[in-house]
Design an enzyme around this catalytic site. Structure first.
Site: not given
Length: 407
Positions: A378, A382
């Site tokens: 992450h 995204d």
């Protein structure tokens, strides 16, 4: 003239290994390039070939010893001939075939360390264990299987039985309460890398499900002709590999990595494909998967899987990789969260195919369904990109013609 046997260069960042086996003993005749020893590194097993023909003069590093690049592990007397056992003019009485001898506690030093330790600790009769390894060598798995089948320990001289405290209850059929086995270099590295991945990446997983009907129908229609034409079976992995490449092109962050404070976008597609082998799961790389045809992908996967099965996989076969695919479905997994292979930023998990009731055009129908999982970093990917990446794979698997037209 004595020729030294040295530990060769073992690949980038690999400096040490453990001797897992010697295939020859001192005094044995050897031929040039014949395998003398097997080293276990933190990634693969390596064979040490004889640098010349002659007689194995000495072994300076035993099974279980840790060695480093360019260490001397033995020597060969070049051009020498192994001496034959001395003969006697007197007739030698025919020896009866001895029965299996009891284990004396010191097990064959040429056994892998894990197998040797299990045999010694449990006082097993080595003569009753069937070896399935190279040249009939007994492996740890052989010992465990022998014990699970109720293998008896080696017979030993009768000694007075020590008095057992009343608080201890021993079952007649119970095996050892604990079995301690040293971690191999490979297992140690896997453990370290998994912990490293958890500590250095922000790992999340997103899921989706795909209807496998179209891809299964396509495969059933062309699999015979495909094998006849290309000499290799048509599996799902080539279709998923090509779908992954297309999705990576659409969402390049998933094909990138973090290097320091930089994001490095890869303009090539080297896809790691997880393959189960005798020593655990390894991830060989299908290089330039975007440039290969479906047949080319299947042929490369088959070649790499064959090397894994035969224990011939090399460090070069596993180095690099921009993205990985893991198929837990072959073991019956319904759903899992695959872990990243650093420094990669994404890994796709495939699972088993199960017929389920789903709604299609407002009708309940039975379809072969598969759950897909994408684990991603992450820090660089995204959530929106991850979800769209998995949706794109779903679209292409459910409509394989998209792969042909690259849409």
């Amino acid at each position: 003239m004595a020729i030294e046997i040295k530990v060769p260069e073992m690949g980038e960042s690999v400096t040490e290994a453990t001797i897992s086996a010697w295939t020859k003993k001192e005094g044995d005749a050897v031929k040039v390039d014949e395998v003398l020893a097997i080293l276990e590194t933190d990634k693969v097993s390596l064979e040490i070939p004889a640098p010349t023909s002659g007689v194995l003069k000495s072994i300076t590093k035993k099974v279980g010893d840790v060695v480093h690049v360019r260490d001397i592990i033995g020597a060969i007397e070049e051009g020498a001939v192994a001496s034959a056992p001395a003969s006697s003019s007197a007739p030698t009485p025919k020896a009866e075939t001895p029965a299996a001898q009891p284990n004396t506690g010191k097990v064959n030093e040429e056994l892998p360390p894990a197998a040797r330790k299990l045999i010694e600790e449990n006082k097993l009769d080595i003569s009753k264990i069937t070896g399935t390894g190279r040249n009939g060598q007994i492996t740890k798995e052989d010992v465990v299987l022998f014990m699970e089948k109720g293998g008896a320990s080696a017979p030993k001289a009768a000694t007075p039985s020590p008095e057992i405290p009343k608080a201890v209850v021993v079952s007649a059929n119970a095996g050892p309460r604990e079995t301690v086995v040293p971690m191999s270099k490979l297992r140690q590295t896997i453990a370290n890398r998994l912990v490293q991945a958890q500590h250095t990446a922000a790992i999340l997983t997103t899921f989706n499900e795909v209807d496998m009907s179209p891809i299964m129908e396509l495969r059933n229609k062309y699999k015979d002709k495909f094998k006849e034409t290309h000499g290799v079976g048509l599996g799902f992995m080539s279709l998923f590999t090509k779908a992954v490449v297309a999705a990576l092109k659409a969402y390049p962050a998933i094909n990138a990595e973090i290097r320091g404070t930089d994001i490095v976008y890869k303009n090539f597609y080297d896809i790691g494909v997880a393959v189960g082998g005798p020593k655990g799961l390894v991830v060989p790389i299908v290089r330039n998967a975007d440039l290969l045809s479906f047949a080319g992908v299947e042929q490369e996967i088959a070649r790499l899987a064959g090397k894994v099965k035969d224990g011939k996989i090399s460090l070069e076969d596993m180095e690099g990789g921009t993205f990985s695919i893991s198929n837990g479905g072959v073991y019956g997994s319904m759903m899992s969260t695959p872990i990243l292979n650093p420094p990669q930023s994404g890994i796709l998990g495939m699972h088993n195919i199960v017929k389920r009731a789903v709604v299609v055009n407002d009708q309940i129908v039975i379809r072969p369904m598969m759950y897909l999982a994408l684990s991603y970093d992450h820090r660089i990917v995204d959530g929106k990109e991850a979800v769209q990446f998995l949706v794109k794979i779903k679209e292409m698997v459910e409509d394989p013609t998209r792969l042909l037209f690259e849409v």
